[in-house]
Design a protein around this motif. Structure first.
Motif, mmCIF file in Angstrom:
data_model
loop_
_atom_site.group_PDB
_atom_site.id
_atom_site.type_symbol
_atom_site.label_atom_id
_atom_site.label_comp_id
_atom_site.label_asym_id
_atom_site.label_seq_id
_atom_site.Cartn_x
_atom_site.Cartn_y
_atom_site.Cartn_z
ATOM 1 N N PHE A 1 -30.199 2.975 34.049
ATOM 2 C CA PHE A 1 -30.751 3.873 33.042
ATOM 3 C C PHE A 1 -32.035 3.279 32.468
ATOM 4 C CE2 PHE A 1 -26.197 4.629 33.134
ATOM 5 C CZ PHE A 1 -26.119 6.022 33.169
ATOM 6 N N GLU A 2 -32.894 4.173 31.970
ATOM 7 C CA GLU A 2 -34.130 3.778 31.311
ATOM 8 C C GLU A 2 -34.324 4.651 30.073
ATOM 9 O OE1 GLU A 2 -37.596 4.641 33.645
ATOM 10 O OE2 GLU A 2 -36.768 6.552 34.342
ATOM 11 N N PRO A 3 -35.090 4.192 29.086
ATOM 12 C CA PRO A 3 -35.341 5.032 27.912
ATOM 13 C C PRO A 3 -36.017 6.340 28.296
ATOM 14 C CG PRO A 3 -35.941 2.765 27.462
ATOM 15 C CD PRO A 3 -35.655 2.833 28.929
ATOM 16 N N GLU A 4 -35.579 7.413 27.642
ATOM 17 C CA GLU A 4 -36.164 8.720 27.928
ATOM 18 C C GLU A 4 -37.623 8.772 27.493
ATOM 19 O OE1 GLU A 4 -34.858 12.731 26.084
ATOM 20 O OE2 GLU A 4 -33.742 12.536 27.964
ATOM 21 N N THR A 5 -37.925 8.118 26.381
ATOM 22 C CA THR A 5 -39.314 8.000 25.923
ATOM 23 C C THR A 5 -39.599 6.542 25.572
ATOM 24 O OG1 THR A 5 -38.704 8.477 23.629
ATOM 25 C CG2 THR A 5 -39.361 10.351 25.012
ATOM 26 N N VAL A 6 -40.848 6.147 25.729
ATOM 27 C CA VAL A 6 -41.272 4.777 25.416
ATOM 28 C C VAL A 6 -42.228 4.828 24.242
ATOM 29 C CG1 VAL A 6 -42.415 2.716 26.274
ATOM 30 C CG2 VAL A 6 -40.997 4.080 27.819
ATOM 31 N N ALA A 7 -41.897 4.094 23.191
ATOM 32 C CA ALA A 7 -42.753 4.061 22.008
ATOM 33 C C ALA A 7 -44.062 3.350 22.326
ATOM 34 C CB ALA A 7 -42.036 3.359 20.858
ATOM 35 N N THR A 8 -45.149 3.870 21.803
ATOM 36 C CA THR A 8 -46.459 3.262 22.056
ATOM 37 C C THR A 8 -46.734 2.091 21.120
ATOM 38 O OG1 THR A 8 -47.497 4.866 20.573
ATOM 39 C CG2 THR A 8 -47.412 5.422 22.930
ATOM 40 N N GLN A 9 -45.991 2.016 20.012
ATOM 41 C CA GLN A 9 -46.121 0.922 19.067
ATOM 42 C C GLN A 9 -44.748 0.270 18.860
ATOM 43 O OE1 GLN A 9 -49.060 -0.058 17.912
ATOM 44 N NE2 GLN A 9 -50.138 1.651 18.905
ATOM 45 N N LYS A 10 -44.757 -0.975 18.388
ATOM 46 C CA LYS A 10 -43.497 -1.655 18.123
ATOM 47 C C LYS A 10 -42.674 -0.882 17.101
ATOM 48 C CE LYS A 10 -41.523 -5.911 16.264
ATOM 49 N NZ LYS A 10 -41.800 -7.224 15.643
ATOM 50 N N ILE A 11 -41.393 -0.660 17.444
ATOM 51 C CA ILE A 11 -40.486 0.060 16.549
ATOM 52 C C ILE A 11 -40.077 -0.878 15.417
ATOM 53 C CG2 ILE A 11 -38.269 1.253 16.380
ATOM 54 C CD1 ILE A 11 -38.602 1.839 19.430
ATOM 55 N N LYS A 12 -40.280 -0.425 14.165
ATOM 56 C CA LYS A 12 -40.022 -1.260 13.000
ATOM 57 C C LYS A 12 -38.739 -0.839 12.289
ATOM 58 C CE LYS A 12 -42.870 -3.747 11.589
ATOM 59 N NZ LYS A 12 -43.137 -5.192 11.830
ATOM 60 N N LYS A 13 -38.074 -1.821 11.690
ATOM 61 C CA LYS A 13 -36.957 -1.517 10.807
ATOM 62 C C LYS A 13 -37.486 -0.942 9.503
ATOM 63 C CE LYS A 13 -35.135 -5.666 10.849
ATOM 64 N NZ LYS A 13 -34.207 -6.799 10.587
ATOM 65 N N SER A 14 -36.664 -0.087 8.911
ATOM 66 C CA SER A 14 -37.027 0.428 7.588
ATOM 67 C C SER A 14 -35.849 0.264 6.650
ATOM 68 C CB SER A 14 -37.433 1.905 7.672
ATOM 69 O OG SER A 14 -36.371 2.694 8.183
ATOM 70 N N ALA A 15 -36.136 0.216 5.369
ATOM 71 C CA ALA A 15 -35.092 -0.060 4.370
ATOM 72 C C ALA A 15 -34.054 1.043 4.294
ATOM 73 C CB ALA A 15 -35.742 -0.269 3.000
ATOM 74 N N ASP A 16 -34.431 2.286 4.603
ATOM 75 C CA ASP A 16 -33.504 3.416 4.461
ATOM 76 C C ASP A 16 -32.859 3.834 5.781
ATOM 77 O OD1 ASP A 16 -35.802 4.266 5.598
ATOM 78 O OD2 ASP A 16 -35.983 6.123 4.437
ATOM 79 N N ASN A 17 -32.955 2.983 6.821
ATOM 80 C CA ASN A 17 -32.383 3.363 8.121
ATOM 81 C C ASN A 17 -31.692 2.155 8.740
ATOM 82 O OD1 ASN A 17 -31.728 4.381 10.585
ATOM 83 N ND2 ASN A 17 -33.763 5.191 11.054
ATOM 84 N N ASP A 18 -30.367 2.201 8.816
ATOM 85 C CA ASP A 18 -29.594 1.085 9.368
ATOM 86 C C ASP A 18 -29.266 1.278 10.848
ATOM 87 O OD1 ASP A 18 -29.555 -0.217 6.936
ATOM 88 O OD2 ASP A 18 -27.707 0.789 6.294
ATOM 89 N N GLN B 1 -38.882 -0.570 29.753
ATOM 90 C CA GLN B 1 -39.578 -0.747 28.486
ATOM 91 C C GLN B 1 -39.063 0.206 27.414
ATOM 92 O OE1 GLN B 1 -43.795 -0.449 28.932
ATOM 93 N NE2 GLN B 1 -44.253 -1.061 26.838
ATOM 94 N N ILE B 2 -38.853 -0.323 26.196
ATOM 95 C CA ILE B 2 -38.509 0.474 25.025
ATOM 96 C C ILE B 2 -39.752 0.709 24.172
ATOM 97 C CG2 ILE B 2 -37.144 0.533 22.896
ATOM 98 C CD1 ILE B 2 -35.063 -1.215 24.350
ATOM 99 N N ASP B 3 -40.473 -0.352 23.919
ATOM 100 C CA ASP B 3 -41.750 -0.298 23.205
ATOM 101 C C ASP B 3 -42.607 -1.440 23.733
ATOM 102 O OD1 ASP B 3 -40.946 -2.653 21.927
ATOM 103 O OD2 ASP B 3 -40.332 -1.654 20.085
ATOM 104 N N PRO B 4 -43.786 -1.689 23.224
ATOM 105 C CA PRO B 4 -44.620 -2.763 23.787
ATOM 106 C C PRO B 4 -44.020 -4.158 23.696
ATOM 107 C CG PRO B 4 -45.952 -1.269 22.468
ATOM 108 C CD PRO B 4 -44.523 -0.884 22.226
ATOM 109 N N VAL B 5 -42.941 -4.325 22.922
ATOM 110 C CA VAL B 5 -42.337 -5.639 22.725
ATOM 111 C C VAL B 5 -40.978 -5.752 23.397
ATOM 112 C CG1 VAL B 5 -41.486 -7.265 20.967
ATOM 113 C CG2 VAL B 5 -43.564 -5.927 20.540
ATOM 114 N N LYS C 1 -31.985 7.901 30.222
ATOM 115 C CA LYS C 1 -31.851 8.806 31.369
ATOM 116 C C LYS C 1 -31.671 7.969 32.630
ATOM 117 C CE LYS C 1 -36.851 9.084 32.178
ATOM 118 N NZ LYS C 1 -38.019 9.993 32.306
ATOM 119 N N LYS C 2 -31.139 8.572 33.659
ATOM 120 C CA LYS C 2 -30.895 7.864 34.915
ATOM 121 C C LYS C 2 -32.203 7.438 35.567
ATOM 122 C CE LYS C 2 -26.486 9.946 36.335
ATOM 123 N NZ LYS C 2 -25.824 10.760 37.377
ATOM 124 N N THR C 3 -32.145 6.283 36.200
ATOM 125 C CA THR C 3 -33.266 5.830 37.023
ATOM 126 C C THR C 3 -33.059 6.329 38.458
ATOM 127 O OG1 THR C 3 -32.092 3.770 37.479
ATOM 128 C CG2 THR C 3 -33.667 3.761 35.646
#
Length: 396
Positions: free
Chosen positions: A276-293, A195-199, A300-302
């Motif tokens: 490998f798995e994400p080191e941290t899992v976001a609790t909310q859906k990660i959103k795109k932003s206009a100032d971050n491409d 899992q990366i985030d809830p989605v 980290k290793k599983t």
């Protein structure tokens, strides 16, 4: 030599039963055939009569052998009954005790071993009523060979296609040899999701076909099977000797395998496990932003499941898979030693037509102190039968 009654129902795969009759005859069995009215729309009764040298039973009111009750005589004669292709209609009739034609009446009177080979459209195969009927037939003592994935008569691909004739014959004959009787076999199948985030998640393209084929073959060989499944694209087996445990992530799989392994004679790690798995899992859906491409994901290793159980095995047999895209033999050989495995099954998943999501596979077997053995390309069902025989030889 056995008396084999083949009961043919009305599906497009009916024409293949001519070859199935020949396959049993080639191995010395005596074959007789019963057909439904719908089956005769595809292949005539005369064809089967000419092949078997016996009248083909098509009606309860046939004037042939009028001195006998035809369906009872055939039922008493039978050592093995094979129903192929088995339509949703005849499956429903048999599951509910309906005997209204030559096939269903004969099968209702048959006390011998019965193997049913369903074949139908994928939507029909996944219908809840069909699933219930299959479960009931298993409870009633029928053995069920599940359909396979492939191109259907409708022109698209899906699960519902009748297995090839050689696979059916292998299924029937393998099941008569309990080469893994009283053995406990633990098998993993499918892909893990990290899992990366809830989605979103990190996953892979494993279908689970190879692991499920191995589970079916091991159960048919008499084993008590625990099948640990992640994400799959095919139907789960319905064999009464297969217990199914669902997992999602590599950590879930690690905990389950660790818990089950102590009571296991044979472990077959056929699942496609994330390294490998994400080191941290976001609790909310990660959103795109206009100032971050860009979005940086730190991994980290599983847990190394095969290495962990390989280091703790006692009199157990540990089998692993190595899905590679380069350096097949070198990487598989390292895995064999590093994981303390008894057998590594290596395949190049970059080769078109084999590996992930395919019905076919081509593998190389690696064992300690032996030269690698490359097997020819074959269906995953055929490969599963070959591997279970090999594993049974080693454990016994």
């Amino acid at each position: 030599m056995a008396n084999v009654a083949i009961h043919v129902t009305g599906g497009i795969a009916t024409y293949k039963i001519v070859s199935l009759v020949r396959e049993f005859q080639k191995h010395g069995d005596v074959v007789r055939v019963a057909m439904t009215d719908a089956a005769e729309k595809f292949v005539t009764a005369t064809t089967f009569s000419a092949l078997t040298k016996y009248p083909t039973l098509t009606s309860l009111w046939s004037e042939e052998n009028a001195d006998k009750i035809a369906h009872i005589e055939l039922a008493d004669w039978t050592d093995l009954a094979v129903i192929a292709p088995a339509t949703a209609n005849v499956i429903g009739k048999l599951a509910n005790g309906i005997a209204d034609d030559a096939v269903t009446t004969t099968l209702t009177a048959t006390a011998a071993r019965k193997v049913i080979v369903p074949a139908m459209n994928n939507h029909m195969w996944s219908n809840p009523a069909v699933k219930r009927n299959i479960t009931q037939l298993i409870r009633d003592g029928y053995e069920v060979m599940p359909p396979v994935s492939g191109r259907l008569a409708e022109g698209y691909s899906g699960t519902g296609r009748m297995p090839e004739v050689n696979d059916i014959f292998a299924f029937v004959t393998q099941a008569t040899k309990p080469i893994l009787k009283d053995k406990k076999v633990l098998i993993s199948a499918g892909g893990t999701r990290e899992q990366i985030d809830p989605v979103r998640f990190i996953g892979n393209r494993s279908s689970g076909k190879m692991g499920i084929a191995l589970a079916n073959e091991a159960a048919n060989a008499g084993a008590e099977v625990t099948l640990v499944v992640g994400q799959i694209t095919v139907l789960l087996p319905t064999h009464p000797q297969i217990k199914i445990i669902h997992i999602e992530s590599t950590n879930d799989l690690f905990k389950t395998i660790s818990n089950e392994f102590t009571q296991t004679d044979i472990l077959i790690m056929a699942a496609a496990v994330a390294d490998f798995e994400p080191e941290t899992v976001a609790t909310q859906k990660i959103k795109k932003s206009a100032d971050n491409d860009e979005f940086l994901l730190k991994l980290k290793k599983t847990p190394d499941i095969l290495k962990t159980v390989g280091a703790t095995k006692k009199d157990q047999l540990v089998v692993g898979f190595a899905a590679e895209t380069q350096g097949l033999l070198a990487n598989a050989q390292k895995k064999l030693i590093k994981k303390n495995a008894d057998l590594i099954i290596a395949n190049n998943v970059a080769t078109p037509g084999i590996g992930f999501a395919s019905d076919d596979n081509q593998v190389t077997l690696l064992e300690r102190d032996q030269d690698p053995k490359q097997l020819p390309k074959m269906t995953k069902n055929e490969l599963a039968a070959h591997l279970i025989k090999l594993i049974a030889t080693k454990i016994n």
